[in-house]
Design an enzyme around this catalytic site. Structure first.
Site, mmCIF file in Angstrom:
data_model
loop_
_atom_site.group_PDB
_atom_site.id
_atom_site.type_symbol
_atom_site.label_atom_id
_atom_site.label_comp_id
_atom_site.label_asym_id
_atom_site.label_seq_id
_atom_site.Cartn_x
_atom_site.Cartn_y
_atom_site.Cartn_z
ATOM 1 C CB SER A 1 -0.895 -0.169 1.296
ATOM 2 O OG SER A 1 -2.062 0.776 1.094
ATOM 3 C CE1 TYR A 2 1.491 7.925 0.991
ATOM 4 C CE2 TYR A 2 2.441 7.509 2.355
ATOM 5 C CZ TYR A 2 2.736 8.080 2.185
ATOM 6 O OH TYR A 2 3.248 9.341 1.769
ATOM 7 C CG ASP B 1 -6.563 -2.982 -4.613
ATOM 8 O OD1 ASP B 1 -7.165 -1.827 -4.423
ATOM 9 O OD2 ASP B 1 -5.577 -2.408 -4.606
ATOM 10 N N GLY C 1 -7.163 -9.328 -3.008
ATOM 11 C CA GLY C 1 -7.756 -7.736 -2.656
ATOM 12 C C GLY C 1 -5.902 -6.468 -2.195
ATOM 13 C CG HIS C 2 -4.326 -2.159 -0.534
ATOM 14 N ND1 HIS C 2 -4.580 -1.570 -2.086
ATOM 15 C CD2 HIS C 2 -4.394 -1.494 0.132
ATOM 16 C CE1 HIS C 2 -3.421 -0.748 -1.471
ATOM 17 N NE2 HIS C 2 -3.727 -0.968 -0.524
#
Length: 477
Positions: free
Chosen positions: A194-195, A401, A453-454
Site C-alpha cells: 500500500s502506501y 483491489d 485484494g489490496h
C-alpha cells in the site's frame, strides 16, 4: 537469541568458517561504530496464544533521530526454516500510520487471530502455517513515529513524513544490525504494501547511498518487495476503467466519465460540473463495496463512507442507517481487525510485549492522527534509479483491489521501458493458476494474485508464500 551461521555465501567473512573470526571482527569494529540505542526482550509466551510459542519472538525499541528522540518499537521473528542462511526481511505497513503489526497478524506473520466475533474476552491467537517466516527472518518496525507502540520524546520529534520515514528506517536498520551482528552478512530485502510503496524505494535508496559512502555497518541489501503499492499518487485515474471492467458501472457512465473528465480523476477541475456529476455517481454506485476487496461489503464498519462527497449528505445518511440497522453481514474480515485493537490495548498484552508504560495511549491499527508531511510526489524515478544499480524488485498486485488497481501498477512499470525477459504468462500453485506474471530485464518481476485484494497475503496466503520462496531463491514464479 538468533544462532550464528558458520557459512554464508555472501558473508563479509568469506573464506572463513570459524565463527570466532566473526565475533573478533565485531568486537574490533564495535569500537569504531557508535553504539546503538536499543532495548530488547525475548518472549516465550503471548497472551491469547495457548502454550509456548513455537518460534523465536523478540520485541524491543531502537532510538532514531538526531538524539534518539524517537523510540521505534519492533517485533522480530526468527526464520522457522534455516535462520543461519535465510534472508532478513524488514516489513512496513501502509497508511501512512499503520502499525507493522498489521503485516504480522493479518498478512505474513506466524500468528493470526481466531476468526470469530469479539465477545469481550481477550482475543485468541493461532498459528498461521503460511507465514513468511517459513523462509526468512522478519523485522516488523512501527514506523512512522506514532504508529503502533512507537513514540517521540519531544513534540518536535513527533513530526514525520516520507523522507523522514526513509531516514528513520535506515537508522533503525543500521542500529538493529549493530545490536544483532549475527545478521550482518545476511541478504536483506525491504518489504511492504500500500502506501509503503512511496517510502520503501526511498529507504532502499538511502541504504544504497550509505553503502556507497562506506557508512558502517554495510547492509547486504539485495532488493525489495511491494504489494499493491501506491507509487505515482495517480492510481485513482485507473479506478474507473477497473470498475467498468469488473462490471461495477455501466458502459454509458464509463464513456461519460472518460469524455467529461478526460480520464483524469486525481486532479479534477472543480469547475467541470459534468465531470464532478459523473464521478459522484461512480462513488455512489461503488460505496457499498469494499474498495480494497470488491467481492466484500463495505459495511463491516464505516470505511467506505468517507469516499462520498460531503455534498451528498442524503446518500451518506442512508448508508449510515444501513450500517446501524445491521442489514449487512456482521461477520466479515474487517470486523476481525477490531480484535487486534482489543488485544493490543490489553494491559497484560502490553506487559508481555514489554511496552513502556505511559508512552502510548490508545493503540490504533492505523493512526490517522499522526503529524505527517507528504514529501514524495512519486517513487517512480526512485524505482528506475534502483533498477539501474542492479537491485531486484518484486511488485505484486491483488487483482480485486480498486484502491490501487493492478492496471495502475502495470502502467508505471510499462513506463520504465524495460525490455521483457519472460512475457505475460500464468504462474501456478498446487496445480492451479495463482495469477499472471511478467519478468523484465532490469531485475524487476511483476505478478498478479488472482482473487486477492489490496493486502494480497491476507486473501491468498498459500500463493503469496510460494511466490516469496521462489523469488528469493531466484526461481521463476
Amino acid at each position: 537469541m538468533a544462532r550464528v551461521s558458520s557459512k554464508h555465501s555472501d558473508s563479509v567473512f568469506y573464506g572463513y568458517s570459524n565463527i570466532n573470526i566473526t565475533v573478533l571482527l565485531w568486537a574490533l569494529l564495535s569500537q569504531i561504530w557508535p553504539q546503538p540505542v536499543t532495548c530488547r526482550s525475548t518472549l516465550e509466551f503471548l497472551p491469547g496464544f495457548h502454550g509456548r510459542l513455537p518460534f523465536q519472538l523478540q520485541t524491543g525499541y531502537v532510538g532514531v533521530g538526531e538524539s534518539s528522540e524517537v523510540e521505534v518499537f519492533y517485533y522480530f521473528i526468527e526464520s522457522e526454516n534455516n535462520p543461519q542462511e535465510d534472508p532478513l526481511l524488514i516489513w512496513f505497513s501502509g497508511g501512512p500510520g499503520c502499525t507493522s503489526f498489521v503485516g504480522l497478524a493479518s498478512e505474513i506473520g506466524p500468528i493470526a487471530f481466531v476468526d470469530q466475533e469479539y465477545n469481550g474476552s481477550l482475543p485468541s491467537l493461532v498459528l498461521r502455517p503460511q507465514s513468511w517466516t517459513k523462509a526468512a527472518s522478519i523485522i516488523f518496525p512501527d514506523l512512522p513515529v506514532g504508529a503502533g507502540f512507537s513514540y517521540a520524546k519531544t513534540e518536535a520529534a513527533n513530526q514525520s513524513g516520507d523522507w523522514v520515514v526513509a531516514h528513520h528506517a535506515y537508522q533503525f536498520l543500521r542500529k538493529w544490525l549493530m545490536d544483532h551482528p549475527e545478521y550482518l552478512s545476511h541478504k536483506v530485502y525491504v518489504c511492504g504494501d500500500s502506501y509503503a510503496g512511496i517510502h520503501i524505494p526511498a529507504f532502499v535508496q538511502e541504504i544504497s547511498y550509505g553503502n556507497e559512502n562506506g557508512v558502517q555497518p554495510l547492509i547486504n541489501i539485495q532488493g525489495y518487495i511491494l504489494g499493491n503499492p501506491i507509487t505515482t499518487r495517480l492510481e485513482v485515474n485507473y479506478q474507473i476503467t477497473f470498475a467498468h471492467g469488473m462490471g461495477l458501472i455501466s458502459d454509458e457512465l464509463h464513456e461519460s466519465l472518460q469524455k467529461n473528465c478526460k480520464a483524469q480523476y486525481a486532479n479534477m477541475d472543480p469547475k467541470n460540473l459534468l465531470c464532478l456529476r459523473d464521478f459522484q455517481l461512480f462513488q455512489e454506485l461503488t460505496a457499498e463495496i469494499d474498495h480494497a476487496m470488491i467481492l466484500e461489503p463495505a459495511f463491516c464498519g464505516y470505511d467506505n463512507l468517507r469516499v462520498l462527497s460531503p455534498r451528498n449528505s442524503l446518500m451518506k445518511r442512508s448508508l449510515t442507517q444501513k450500517v446501524k440497522a445491521n442489514n449487512f453481514p456482521s461477520k466479515c474480515r474487517r470486523l476481525g481487525y477490531t480484535q487486534e485493537t482489543y488485544w493490543a490495548n490489553n494491559d497484560h498484552v502490553r506487559k508481555a510485549l514489554h511496552v513502556r508504560k505511559g508512552t502510548v495511549g490508545c493503540w490504533k491499527r492505523c493512526n490517522s492522527d499522526i503529524n505527517y508531511k507528504y514529501g514524495i510526489n512519486s517513487s517512480f524515478y526512485i524505482h528506475a534509479n534502483l533498477s539501474a544499480k542492479g537491485y531486484r524488485s518484486l511488485i505484486y498486485s491483488g487483482d480485486h483491489d480498486m484502491v490501487c488497481p493492478f492496471s495502475a501498477t502495470q502502467a508505471w512499470i510499462r513506463s520504465l521501458n524495460y525490455s521483457v525477459v519472460d512475457d505475460w504468462r500464468p504462474w501456478h500453485v498446487n496445480g492451479q493458476v495463482a495469477g499472471y506474471t511478467r519478468t523484465y530485464s532490469n531485475h524487476m518481476t511483476f505478478a498478479t494474485m488472482k482473487g486477492a485484494g489490496h493486502t494480497a497475503p491476507e486473501f491468498k496466503p498459500d500463493e503469496c508464500l510460494a511466490m516469496l520462496k521462489r523469488w528469493i531463491s531466484n526461481e521463476p514464479l
